[in-house]
Design a protein around this motif. Structure first.
Motif, PDB file in Angstrom:
ATOM      1  N   PRO A   1      -2.068 -11.011 -28.496  1.00 21.27           N
ATOM      2  CA  PRO A   1      -1.085 -10.426 -27.592  1.00 21.27           C
ATOM      3  C   PRO A   1       0.288 -10.177 -28.195  1.00 21.27           C
ATOM      4  N   ASP A   2       0.603 -10.773 -29.357  1.00 20.35           N
ATOM      5  CA  ASP A   2       1.965 -10.688 -29.887  1.00 20.35           C
ATOM      6  C   ASP A   2       2.230  -9.448 -30.713  1.00 20.35           C
ATOM      7  N   LEU A   3       1.243  -9.022 -31.471  1.00 18.02           N
ATOM      8  CA  LEU A   3       1.436  -7.914 -32.406  1.00 18.02           C
ATOM      9  C   LEU A   3       1.203  -6.569 -31.730  1.00 18.02           C
ATOM     10  N   SER A   4       1.961  -5.562 -32.165  1.00 22.68           N
ATOM     11  CA  SER A   4       1.778  -4.191 -31.689  1.00 22.68           C
ATOM     12  C   SER A   4       1.009  -3.416 -32.754  1.00 22.68           C
ATOM     13  N   PRO A   5      -0.296  -3.242 -32.593  1.00 26.42           N
ATOM     14  CA  PRO A   5      -1.018  -2.434 -33.572  1.00 26.42           C
ATOM     15  C   PRO A   5      -0.670  -0.965 -33.409  1.00 26.42           C
ATOM     16  N   TYR A   6      -0.545  -0.277 -34.528  1.00 27.85           N
ATOM     17  CA  TYR A   6      -0.195   1.144 -34.458  1.00 27.85           C
ATOM     18  C   TYR A   6      -0.964   1.919 -35.509  1.00 27.85           C
ATOM     19  N   TYR A   7      -1.043   3.210 -35.278  1.00 35.59           N
ATOM     20  CA  TYR A   7      -1.765   4.122 -36.147  1.00 35.59           C
ATOM     21  C   TYR A   7      -0.827   5.244 -36.580  1.00 35.59           C
TER      22      TYR A   7
ATOM     23  N   GLN B   1       0.626  17.493 -35.761  1.00 39.96           N
ATOM     24  CA  GLN B   1       1.918  16.886 -35.457  1.00 39.96           C
ATOM     25  C   GLN B   1       2.167  15.668 -36.350  1.00 39.96           C
ATOM     26  N   ARG B   2       3.419  15.358 -36.535  1.00 36.09           N
ATOM     27  CA  ARG B   2       3.797  14.062 -37.108  1.00 36.09           C
ATOM     28  C   ARG B   2       3.667  13.067 -35.963  1.00 36.09           C
ATOM     29  N   TYR B   3       2.685  12.182 -36.041  1.00 32.41           N
ATOM     30  CA  TYR B   3       2.237  11.457 -34.850  1.00 32.41           C
ATOM     31  C   TYR B   3       1.958   9.990 -35.168  1.00 32.41           C
ATOM     32  N   ALA B   4       2.321   9.126 -34.228  1.00 32.20           N
ATOM     33  CA  ALA B   4       1.982   7.707 -34.290  1.00 32.20           C
ATOM     34  C   ALA B   4       1.530   7.250 -32.912  1.00 32.20           C
ATOM     35  N   HIS B   5       0.571   6.348 -32.900  1.00 29.29           N
ATOM     36  CA  HIS B   5       0.043   5.812 -31.644  1.00 29.29           C
ATOM     37  C   HIS B   5       0.110   4.294 -31.672  1.00 29.29           C
ATOM     38  N   PHE B   6       0.642   3.702 -30.589  1.00 30.20           N
ATOM     39  CA  PHE B   6       0.747   2.249 -30.450  1.00 30.20           C
ATOM     40  C   PHE B   6      -0.195   1.790 -29.338  1.00 30.20           C
ATOM     41  N   ASP B   7      -1.122   0.897 -29.690  1.00 30.12           N
ATOM     42  CA  ASP B   7      -2.084   0.335 -28.731  1.00 30.12           C
ATOM     43  C   ASP B   7      -1.598  -1.065 -28.351  1.00 30.12           C
ATOM     44  N   ILE B   8      -0.686  -1.136 -27.385  1.00 30.44           N
ATOM     45  CA  ILE B   8       0.024  -2.381 -27.082  1.00 30.44           C
ATOM     46  C   ILE B   8      -0.654  -3.151 -25.945  1.00 30.44           C
TER      47      ILE B   8
END
Length: 463
Positions: free
Chosen positions: A351-357, A423-430
């Motif tokens: 639950p603590d970390l924010s994984p991102y792509y 696009q210049r794109y990032a996704h965060f699966d929080i």
């Protein structure tokens, strides 16, 4: 809730001495005999969360001591000074200890956040110990960050009975009014007329007053363009693939992505960053009725890609897909999505970390550096191209819920990337939720990744 520093002109300011394990004995030996004996008799130790109020000869507070622990203990605890804020009695405190420059802003912010409590339905209070902003820090900046985080927490903590799509729209409109932004909303059948078919499909089973909608807020007229897209599923029953009760209990937080981008927008606008900001929120309730979408349905997205629905509980990526395709039509300099998207991400990093792509090296470098500096941890996950075939069912262009259960967060990110192509794109699966109380982070809704992004934006957008 207003989280602010105390005025330096406050009466009865109590000096606050922060003591770590390495320097405690040396500090104690340098004190007058009476103070040293009092500290020893009290049993005070400089561990994180330990405090001691030392009286003068008249019994009034003379000095407060706060434990800061060992270097190893601090590495395992975010906002260690905030642990002291919740233990000290009501009063105004001023730091007399020089903390490391890199820690000072974070610890000051943590102190403010220790004052947060969700009090909409019951009387709850956070820390009543007020801190004077340490010298050299930008107090309005820290207060703006605290305000953004408090907004995110309030939105997530509010139950779906009072935080439906219409309420999320109200929150966005109120924010836009505060900062002179514009806010337009496409609602109900108009979603079909304006080509947002998947947002409409996911939300159409809800009651009429909780109709699906796309919220579009814009702020700023010059500078690089940033588009934030937040998942606004205000409650997720799972649809016809109904969630079991144990999995449905926290689904008020399924709009945590929307809450987080609104919190980040609050920070950006309050700090008047020189950018053009756009916030897109597909706001829906994934309800069950005779008009629910079904497993096996094939949907056509705004982009024209067809999607086979193999699980109606994988609805977040459907509404985000239309919003991402819409945002990509303007080719912003950076597009970021934030969503409480998959349980697989929680299994992977907790639950603590924010994984991102993200495959943009400059974005990755900026966010990783900022995350460490501001104690808002992130973890990079791969857009793993060989898994693309897992989201291609054959009967349609894409599958919203590949069978097998492997790499669930990655396949969801690959699905979204199809709609942000070019696009210049990032996704965060929080996760958007703190399962147990910690310093400056009470149990409940919490922002994830927003502060790291705020700190990284100057590098991401070359401000």
């Amino acid at each position: 809730m207003t989280l602010t520093f105390a005025s330096p002109e406050s009466d009865s300011i109590i000096p606050l001495q922060v003591l770590d394990s390495a320097g405690f004995d040396q500090w104690k030996e340098a004190q007058p005999d009476a103070l040293r004996r009092f500290v020893e008799a009290s049993g005070f130790k400089p561990t994180i969360g330990q405090t001691l109020l030392v009286p003068d000869s008249d019994g009034a507070p003379m000095i407060a001591l706060a434990g800061f622990g060992s270097e190893q203990a601090r590495a395992r605890s975010r906002f260690p000074l905030a642990a002291a804020a919740t233990k000290l009695p009501k009063g105004t405190y001023a730091l007399t200890t020089p903390l490391p420059a890199g820690d000072l802003e974070t610890e000051a912010l943590g102190w403010l956040l220790a004052g947060y409590a969700f009090d909409r339905y019951a009387k709850n209070t956070g820390s009543s110990a007020k801190l004077i902003c340490p010298e050299g820090l930008d107090a309005p900046r820290i207060e703006a960050i605290a305000a953004g985080e408090a907004l995110t927490r309030d939105l997530i903590n509010t139950p779906a009975s009072d935080m439906g799509p219409q309420d999320l729209e109200k929150a966005a409109r109120a924010q836009a009014a505060r900062f002179g932004a514009t806010c337009t909303v496409v609602t109900g059948a108009a979603l079909l007329e304006q080509n947002f078919p998947m947002i409409h499909t996911v939300g159409r089973a809800a009651a009429p007053h909780r109709a699906p909608r796309l919220i579009d807020m814009r702020w700023g007229t010059s500078g690089p363009t940033l588009t934030l897209v937040g998942k606004g599923v205000c409650f997720d029953t799972g649809g016809l693939n109904l969630k079991p009760g144990g999995s449905m209990g926290l689904m008020k937080k399924d709009m945590g992505g929307a809450a987080t981008v609104l919190g980040l927008a609050e920070m950006i606008m309050a700090l008047r960053l020189p950018i053009q900001l756009r916030v897109l929120i597909p706001a829906v309730e994934n309800a069950v009725s005779g008009d629910s979408f079904r497993p096996g349905d094939i949907l056509t997205s705004r982009k024209g890609l067809t999607v086979e629905v193999n699980n109606t509980d994988a609805e977040g990526r459907l509404v985000l897909a239309d919003a991402l395709a819409f945002g990509a039509e303007e080719n912003p300099d950076m597009m970021i999505s934030m969503a409480t998207l998959t349980g697989a991400a929680r299994v992977a990093v907790g639950p603590d970390l924010s994984p991102y792509y993200c495959d943009d090296g400059s974005f990755v470098s900026a966010v990783e550096t900022a995350a460490q500096a501001v104690a808002d941890p992130v973890w990079r996950m791969p857009f793993w191209d060989p898994y693309e075939k897992m989201i291609e069912p054959g009967i349609a262009d894409l599958d919203n819920a590949p069978s097998g259960g492997f790499a669930g967060s990655i396949t969801a990110a690959l699905f979204l990337r199809r709609f942000a192509e070019g696009q210049r794109y990032a996704h965060f699966d929080i996760y958007g939720w703190n399962p147990s109380a910690a310093p400056a982070r009470p149990k409940g809704g919490v922002g994830m990744g927003a502060r790291a992004l705020l700190a990284a934006l100057p590098d991401i957008l070359s401000l």
